[in-house]
Write an enzyme that holds these catalytic residues in place. Structure first.
Site, mmCIF file in Angstrom:
data_model
loop_
_atom_site.group_PDB
_atom_site.id
_atom_site.type_symbol
_atom_site.label_atom_id
_atom_site.label_comp_id
_atom_site.label_asym_id
_atom_site.label_seq_id
_atom_site.Cartn_x
_atom_site.Cartn_y
_atom_site.Cartn_z
ATOM 1 C CB SER A 146 -0.861 -0.020 1.275
ATOM 2 O OG SER A 146 -1.466 1.230 1.508
ATOM 3 C CE1 TYR A 159 -5.104 -1.680 4.514
ATOM 4 C CE2 TYR A 159 -3.845 0.340 4.179
ATOM 5 C CZ TYR A 159 -4.484 -0.778 3.665
ATOM 6 O OH TYR A 159 -4.498 -0.995 2.307
HETATM 7 P P1 NAD Z 1 -11.793 -4.675 -1.001
HETATM 8 O O1 NAD Z 1 -12.251 -4.322 0.355
HETATM 9 O O2 NAD Z 1 -12.694 -4.469 -2.164
HETATM 10 O O3 NAD Z 1 -11.243 -6.154 -1.045
HETATM 11 C C1 NAD Z 1 -10.659 -6.795 0.057
HETATM 12 C C2 NAD Z 1 -10.692 -8.274 -0.178
HETATM 13 O O4 NAD Z 1 -10.160 -8.943 0.966
HETATM 14 C C3 NAD Z 1 -12.118 -8.789 -0.379
HETATM 15 O O5 NAD Z 1 -12.111 -9.787 -1.367
HETATM 16 C C4 NAD Z 1 -12.430 -9.411 0.975
HETATM 17 O O6 NAD Z 1 -13.395 -10.409 0.899
HETATM 18 C C5 NAD Z 1 -11.063 -9.963 1.348
HETATM 19 N N1 NAD Z 1 -10.989 -10.238 2.775
HETATM 20 C C6 NAD Z 1 -10.910 -9.368 3.791
HETATM 21 N N2 NAD Z 1 -10.926 -10.025 4.968
HETATM 22 C C7 NAD Z 1 -11.002 -11.346 4.677
HETATM 23 C C8 NAD Z 1 -11.070 -12.529 5.455
HETATM 24 N N3 NAD Z 1 -11.082 -12.507 6.793
HETATM 25 N N4 NAD Z 1 -11.153 -13.704 4.814
HETATM 26 C C9 NAD Z 1 -11.177 -13.786 3.464
HETATM 27 N N5 NAD Z 1 -11.126 -12.691 2.678
HETATM 28 C C10 NAD Z 1 -11.041 -11.486 3.282
HETATM 29 O O7 NAD Z 1 -10.510 -3.779 -1.214
HETATM 30 P P2 NAD Z 1 -9.349 -3.813 -2.289
HETATM 31 O O8 NAD Z 1 -8.977 -2.413 -2.493
HETATM 32 O O9 NAD Z 1 -9.677 -4.639 -3.466
HETATM 33 O O10 NAD Z 1 -8.184 -4.493 -1.435
HETATM 34 C C11 NAD Z 1 -7.335 -5.492 -1.921
HETATM 35 C C12 NAD Z 1 -5.965 -5.301 -1.308
HETATM 36 O O11 NAD Z 1 -5.391 -4.106 -1.804
HETATM 37 C C13 NAD Z 1 -5.985 -5.170 0.210
HETATM 38 O O12 NAD Z 1 -4.871 -5.827 0.764
HETATM 39 C C14 NAD Z 1 -5.862 -3.676 0.400
HETATM 40 O O13 NAD Z 1 -5.329 -3.349 1.645
HETATM 41 C C15 NAD Z 1 -4.937 -3.331 -0.733
HETATM 42 N N6 NAD Z 1 -4.895 -1.933 -1.132
HETATM 43 C C16 NAD Z 1 -6.005 -1.293 -1.596
HETATM 44 C C17 NAD Z 1 -5.902 0.030 -1.969
HETATM 45 C C18 NAD Z 1 -7.068 0.815 -2.498
HETATM 46 O O14 NAD Z 1 -6.947 2.012 -2.686
HETATM 47 N N7 NAD Z 1 -8.203 0.221 -2.763
HETATM 48 C C19 NAD Z 1 -4.698 0.706 -1.872
HETATM 49 C C20 NAD Z 1 -3.595 0.027 -1.384
HETATM 50 C C21 NAD Z 1 -3.707 -1.295 -1.019
#
Ligand code: NAD
Length: 254
Positions: A146, A159
């Site tokens: 991230s 986080y």
């Molecule tokens: P999102 O919330 O849409 O997706 C998160 C995913 O993690 C979902 O599929 C959810 O079901 C899964 N998840 C969470 N807890 C879980 C559990 N206990 N068991 C099984 N699955 C679980 O968000 P996203 O943006 O797609 O996030 C994906 C990754 O990218 C994450 O690690 C997030 O921290 C990272 N990220 C996102 C951003 C952003 O701006 N969206 C930026 C940097 C990093």
């Protein structure tokens, strides 16, 4: 002439966590398009991901599992193996974020974030690397980091801690496993349009602050992560170890 087949994932199997939505779904679709068999792990049904992949006759199976407890790992490894045989690529994408002032963070919330974002990442890496070291055929790990792997962030101390750990862990495991032909790398997404940023995007002031700081002038999308995810999983990245690639519209360059 360069052989572009080095970017192909034809015949490989990739396991992606958090596959039902957001960036995980985008990576699943990208991998299937690049020729891989994809195993998606999620708490909730991955039907939408499955539909997107079956639209082009790609290959996808889901494993339902709650990734807050590492006791699910042996079942995930076994079911993935049953679905497509050897797993070649692991993407640790599942993650949660809890926004609150540092002085109000509870132990329960702290543990919930660290368990999914950090502890599970390490133990899934270990579970697959153990097999890859034993069969000497190598493998690819991509951990989703991230911007908060580099910066402090606002009201997200657990986080930030977990995502800073993801970068450190990516380097540590690369050091140990590069000699076994295992590439451990990361992707650090910028601010992307997914559930993770829903609260930020619906807060007019924060949304404006963030957008005005992104040189590309827009939020990222799951499709924006596809190229980096394919590259790091492919033969083209064979000599890349322990590096986390930012896909951030220029945020870190600012
Ligand atoms: P999102 O919330 O849409 O997706 C998160 C995913 O993690 C979902 O599929 C959810 O079901 C899964 N998840 C969470 N807890 C879980 C559990 N206990 N068991 C099984 N699955 C679980 O968000 P996203 O943006 O797609 O996030 C994906 C990754 O990218 C994450 O690690 C997030 O921290 C990272 N990220 C996102 C951003 C952003 O701006 N969206 C930026 C940097 C990093």
């Amino acid at each position: 002439m360069t052989d572009l087949n080095m970017f192909s994932l034809e015949g490989r199997t990739a396991l992606v966590t958090g596959a039902n939505t957001g960036l995980g779904q985008g990576i699943c679709v990208a991998y299937a398009k690049a020729g891989a068999n994809v195993v998606g792990v999620a708490r909730r049904s991955c039907q939408e991901t499955a539909d997107k992949i079956s639209a082009f006759q790609g290959s996808f199976r889901e494993i339902l599992a709650d990734l807050s407890d590492i006791s699910v790992i042996p079942r995930i490894v076994e079911e993935a193996q049953k679905a497509f045989g050897r797993v070649d690529i692991l993407v640790n994408n599942a993650g949660i974020i809890k926004r609150c002032d540092a002085v109000d963070v509870t132990e329960e919330d702290w543990d919930a974030v660290i368990d999914v974002n950090e502890k599970m990442v390490f133990f899934l890496c270990r579970a697959f690397a153990e097999k890859w070291i034993a069969d000497q055929k190598g493998g690819k790990i991509i951990n989703i980091a991230s911007m908060l792997s580099y910066q402090g962030g606002i009201r997200v101390p657990a986080y930030t801690s977990s995502k800073s750990a993801v970068i450190g862990l990516t380097r540590a495991l690369a050091n140990e496993w590069a000699g076994h032909n295992i590439n451990v790398n990361g992707i650090a997404p910028g601010y992307m349009e997914t559930n993770n940023t829903q609260n930020l995007r619906s807060d007019g002031q924060r949304s404006e602050e963030i957008l005005s700081r992104i040189p590309a002038g827009r939020w990222g999308t799951p499709e924006d992560v596809a190229g980096a995810a394919i590259f790091l999983a492919s033969d083209a990245a064979a000599y890349i170890h322990g590096f986390t690639l930012a896909v951030d519209g220029g945020w870190l360059a600012r």
